[in-house]
Design a protein around this motif. Structure first.
Motif, PDB file in Angstrom:
ATOM      1  N   ALA A 126       0.759  -1.157   0.053  1.00 48.70           N
ATOM      2  CA  ALA A 126       0.125   0.210   0.039  1.00 48.70           C
ATOM      3  C   ALA A 126       0.826   1.104  -0.079  1.00 48.70           C
ATOM      4  CB  ALA A 126      -0.821  -0.059   1.008  1.00 48.70           C
ATOM      5  N   LYS A 127       0.534   2.345  -0.883  1.00 52.26           N
ATOM      6  CA  LYS A 127       1.290   3.344  -1.009  1.00 52.26           C
ATOM      7  C   LYS A 127       0.961   4.499  -0.032  1.00 52.26           C
ATOM      8  CE  LYS A 127       3.011   2.188  -5.164  1.00 52.26           C
ATOM      9  NZ  LYS A 127       4.025   1.311  -5.019  1.00 52.26           N
ATOM     10  N   ASP A 128      -0.220   4.359   0.618  1.00 51.51           N
ATOM     11  CA  ASP A 128      -0.728   5.398   1.598  1.00 51.51           C
ATOM     12  C   ASP A 128      -1.680   4.688   2.512  1.00 51.51           C
ATOM     13  OD1 ASP A 128      -3.250   5.297   0.459  1.00 51.51           O
ATOM     14  OD2 ASP A 128      -2.756   7.006  -1.099  1.00 51.51           O
ATOM     15  N   GLU A 129      -2.031   5.689   3.603  1.00 49.71           N
ATOM     16  CA  GLU A 129      -2.753   4.929   4.627  1.00 49.71           C
ATOM     17  C   GLU A 129      -4.176   4.558   4.220  1.00 49.71           C
ATOM     18  OE1 GLU A 129      -2.390   3.338   8.297  1.00 49.71           O
ATOM     19  OE2 GLU A 129      -0.941   4.378   7.369  1.00 49.71           O
ATOM     20  N   ALA A 130      -4.701   5.380   3.387  1.00 55.95           N
ATOM     21  CA  ALA A 130      -6.081   5.040   2.941  1.00 55.95           C
ATOM     22  C   ALA A 130      -6.060   3.686   1.993  1.00 55.95           C
ATOM     23  CB  ALA A 130      -6.588   5.862   2.089  1.00 55.95           C
ATOM     24  N   ALA A 131      -5.166   3.475   1.336  1.00 56.10           N
ATOM     25  CA  ALA A 131      -5.070   2.220   0.434  1.00 56.10           C
ATOM     26  C   ALA A 131      -4.635   0.991   1.294  1.00 56.10           C
ATOM     27  CB  ALA A 131      -3.883   2.343  -0.567  1.00 56.10           C
ATOM     28  N   LYS A 132      -3.958   1.441   2.420  1.00 56.58           N
ATOM     29  CA  LYS A 132      -3.655   0.337   3.397  1.00 56.58           C
ATOM     30  C   LYS A 132      -4.771   0.000   4.228  1.00 56.58           C
ATOM     31  CE  LYS A 132      -0.377  -1.071   6.987  1.00 56.58           C
ATOM     32  NZ  LYS A 132       0.950  -0.706   7.884  1.00 56.58           N
ATOM     33  N   THR A 133      -5.633   0.650   4.533  1.00 57.47           N
ATOM     34  CA  THR A 133      -6.645   0.526   5.458  1.00 57.47           C
ATOM     35  C   THR A 133      -7.936  -0.104   4.650  1.00 57.47           C
ATOM     36  OG1 THR A 133      -6.469   2.750   6.887  1.00 57.47           O
ATOM     37  CG2 THR A 133      -8.741   1.648   6.557  1.00 57.47           C
ATOM     38  N   LYS A 134      -8.102   0.057   3.340  1.00 55.82           N
ATOM     39  CA  LYS A 134      -8.879  -0.566   2.408  1.00 55.82           C
ATOM     40  C   LYS A 134      -8.288  -2.027   2.137  1.00 55.82           C
ATOM     41  CE  LYS A 134     -11.104  -0.218  -2.058  1.00 55.82           C
ATOM     42  NZ  LYS A 134     -10.988   0.441  -3.341  1.00 55.82           N
ATOM     43  N   ALA A 135      -7.081  -2.264   1.925  1.00 56.00           N
ATOM     44  CA  ALA A 135      -6.427  -3.577   1.929  1.00 56.00           C
ATOM     45  C   ALA A 135      -6.709  -4.517   3.016  1.00 56.00           C
ATOM     46  CB  ALA A 135      -5.144  -3.403   1.279  1.00 56.00           C
ATOM     47  N   GLU A 136      -6.524  -3.639   4.195  1.00 53.43           N
ATOM     48  CA  GLU A 136      -6.715  -4.449   5.488  1.00 53.43           C
ATOM     49  C   GLU A 136      -8.030  -4.837   5.715  1.00 53.43           C
ATOM     50  OE1 GLU A 136      -3.145  -3.119   8.156  1.00 53.43           O
ATOM     51  OE2 GLU A 136      -4.971  -1.809   8.170  1.00 53.43           O
ATOM     52  N   ALA A 137      -9.135  -4.130   5.382  1.00 53.28           N
ATOM     53  CA  ALA A 137     -10.521  -4.340   5.549  1.00 53.28           C
ATOM     54  C   ALA A 137     -10.838  -5.649   4.636  1.00 53.28           C
ATOM     55  CB  ALA A 137     -11.338  -3.222   4.952  1.00 53.28           C
ATOM     56  N   TYR A 138     -10.395  -5.651   3.387  1.00 53.99           N
ATOM     57  CA  TYR A 138     -10.677  -6.794   2.423  1.00 53.99           C
ATOM     58  C   TYR A 138      -9.770  -8.115   2.993  1.00 53.99           C
ATOM     59  CZ  TYR A 138     -11.028  -9.102  -2.159  1.00 53.99           C
ATOM     60  OH  TYR A 138     -11.315  -9.996  -3.049  1.00 53.99           O
ATOM     61  N   LEU A 139      -8.857  -7.928   3.440  1.00 53.02           N
ATOM     62  CA  LEU A 139      -8.139  -9.137   3.911  1.00 53.02           C
ATOM     63  C   LEU A 139      -8.929  -9.676   5.033  1.00 53.02           C
ATOM     64  CD1 LEU A 139      -5.684 -11.128   4.133  1.00 53.02           C
ATOM     65  CD2 LEU A 139      -4.516  -9.494   5.410  1.00 53.02           C
ATOM     66  N   GLY A 140      -9.220  -8.737   6.092  1.00 48.65           N
ATOM     67  CA  GLY A 140     -10.079  -9.249   7.083  1.00 48.65           C
ATOM     68  C   GLY A 140     -11.403 -10.097   6.740  1.00 48.65           C
ATOM     69  N   GLN A 141     -12.093  -9.412   5.635  1.00 49.42           N
ATOM     70  CA  GLN A 141     -13.486 -10.004   5.034  1.00 49.42           C
ATOM     71  C   GLN A 141     -12.875 -11.381   4.625  1.00 49.42           C
ATOM     72  OE1 GLN A 141     -14.594  -7.031   2.287  1.00 49.42           O
ATOM     73  NE2 GLN A 141     -15.517  -5.691   3.729  1.00 49.42           N
ATOM     74  N   LEU A 142     -11.943 -11.514   3.649  1.00 50.18           N
ATOM     75  CA  LEU A 142     -11.569 -12.699   3.293  1.00 50.18           C
ATOM     76  C   LEU A 142     -11.323 -13.989   4.313  1.00 50.18           C
ATOM     77  CD1 LEU A 142      -9.219 -11.602   0.213  1.00 50.18           C
ATOM     78  CD2 LEU A 142     -11.652 -12.717   0.447  1.00 50.18           C
ATOM     79  N   THR A 143     -10.384 -13.350   5.402  1.00 49.36           N
ATOM     80  CA  THR A 143     -10.040 -14.466   6.409  1.00 49.36           C
ATOM     81  C   THR A 143     -11.328 -14.733   7.357  1.00 49.36           C
ATOM     82  OG1 THR A 143      -9.272 -12.609   7.863  1.00 49.36           O
ATOM     83  CG2 THR A 143      -7.627 -13.691   6.430  1.00 49.36           C
ATOM     84  N   THR A 144     -12.364 -13.878   7.391  1.00 50.52           N
ATOM     85  CA  THR A 144     -13.326 -14.063   8.059  1.00 50.52           C
ATOM     86  C   THR A 144     -14.052 -15.131   7.231  1.00 50.52           C
ATOM     87  OG1 THR A 144     -13.608 -12.170   9.204  1.00 50.52           O
ATOM     88  CG2 THR A 144     -15.865 -13.160   8.854  1.00 50.52           C
ATOM     89  N   LEU A 145     -14.348 -15.014   5.985  1.00 41.38           N
ATOM     90  CA  LEU A 145     -14.924 -15.930   5.139  1.00 41.38           C
ATOM     91  C   LEU A 145     -14.473 -17.316   5.317  1.00 41.38           C
ATOM     92  CD1 LEU A 145     -17.063 -16.434   2.674  1.00 41.38           C
ATOM     93  CD2 LEU A 145     -15.302 -15.525   1.292  1.00 41.38           C
ATOM     94  N   GLU A 146     -13.204 -17.340   5.025  1.00 34.63           N
ATOM     95  CA  GLU A 146     -12.469 -18.680   5.187  1.00 34.63           C
ATOM     96  C   GLU A 146     -12.744 -19.440   6.496  1.00 34.63           C
ATOM     97  OE1 GLU A 146      -7.861 -19.875   4.690  1.00 34.63           O
ATOM     98  OE2 GLU A 146      -8.103 -18.378   6.102  1.00 34.63           O
ATOM     99  N   GLY A 147     -12.641 -18.802   7.627  1.00 38.68           N
ATOM    100  CA  GLY A 147     -13.240 -19.369   8.799  1.00 38.68           C
ATOM    101  C   GLY A 147     -14.683 -19.903   8.705  1.00 38.68           C
ATOM    102  N   ALA A 148     -15.485 -18.938   8.019  1.00 41.41           N
ATOM    103  CA  ALA A 148     -16.931 -19.506   7.959  1.00 41.41           C
ATOM    104  C   ALA A 148     -17.421 -20.614   7.268  1.00 41.41           C
ATOM    105  CB  ALA A 148     -17.723 -18.302   7.604  1.00 41.41           C
ATOM    106  N   ILE A 149     -16.474 -20.897   6.043  1.00 36.84           N
ATOM    107  CA  ILE A 149     -16.963 -22.028   5.084  1.00 36.84           C
ATOM    108  C   ILE A 149     -15.990 -23.014   5.080  1.00 36.84           C
ATOM    109  CG2 ILE A 149     -17.946 -20.077   3.543  1.00 36.84           C
ATOM    110  CD1 ILE A 149     -15.580 -20.327   1.745  1.00 36.84           C
ATOM    111  N   LEU A 150     -14.846 -22.909   5.632  1.00 38.44           N
ATOM    112  CA  LEU A 150     -13.673 -24.084   5.676  1.00 38.44           C
ATOM    113  C   LEU A 150     -13.831 -24.786   6.977  1.00 38.44           C
ATOM    114  CD1 LEU A 150     -10.954 -22.545   3.303  1.00 38.44           C
ATOM    115  CD2 LEU A 150     -12.961 -23.936   2.735  1.00 38.44           C
ATOM    116  N   PRO A 151     -13.693 -25.964   7.130  1.00 38.48           N
ATOM    117  CA  PRO A 151     -13.896 -26.638   8.317  1.00 38.48           C
ATOM    118  C   PRO A 151     -12.491 -26.576   8.877  1.00 38.48           C
ATOM    119  CG  PRO A 151     -13.757 -28.145   6.656  1.00 38.48           C
ATOM    120  CD  PRO A 151     -14.222 -27.077   6.114  1.00 38.48           C
ATOM    121  N   ALA A 152     -12.093 -26.361  10.226  1.00 41.36           N
ATOM    122  CA  ALA A 152     -10.706 -26.242  10.861  1.00 41.36           C
ATOM    123  C   ALA A 152     -10.192 -27.275  10.545  1.00 41.36           C
ATOM    124  CB  ALA A 152     -11.159 -26.055  12.454  1.00 41.36           C
TER     125      ALA A 152
END
Length: 135
Positions: free
Chosen positions: A109-135
């Motif tokens: 990420a080049k700036d704080e806004a881009a980093k914040t957006k990327a972190e939010a997307y990463l968080g959504q993906l990891t939450t999704l991973e935990g919701a659909i894939l068995p441990a």
């Protein structure tokens, strides 16, 4: 029995669902929302998550979506997804690749806004991973 309405789930590759349903749970940008017949008109962006569809026959299906938007009207709901697939058909390697790409986006990420957006997307993906894939 609940009243039914027309629901369509469309991805660039194909039409996944086009049928009468009783309810749809949509992972909206501001949180999950349940759509039923005669819902107030709403248009919302969709975050990565699971869409749960309860058909008029009572069957329940789940689909993974990776963003998009939903157009909700009293008589219908159309969800246009950037990418979508049935939960039982999810490609674990594809999900892992998307998570890795998101981690790289955070690091690059080049700036704080881009980093914040990327972190939010990463968080959504990891939450999704935990919701659909068995441990």
């Amino acid at each position: 029995m609940a009243e039914s309405f027309k629901f369509e789930l469309v991805s660039p590759e194909r039409l996944l669902v086009s049928e009468e349903v009783e309810s749809v749970i949509v992972p909206g940008a501001e949180g999950e929302m349940t759509v039923m017949a005669k819902h107030a008109p709403v248009m919302t962006t969709v975050k990565p998550g699971v869409v749960t569809v309860k058909t008029a026959s009572g069957k329940s299906d789940r689909y993974v979506v990776f963003g998009g938007f939903a157009d909700i009207l009293p008589e219908s709901c159309t969800l246009l997804a950037e990418s979508a697939t049935r939960v039982d058909e999810i490609d674990r390697e594809e999900l892992a690749r998307r998570i890795q790409d998101a981690r790289e986006d955070v690091a690059d990420a080049k700036d704080e806004a881009a980093k914040t957006k990327a972190e939010a997307y990463l968080g959504q993906l990891t939450t999704l991973e935990g919701a659909i894939l068995p441990a």
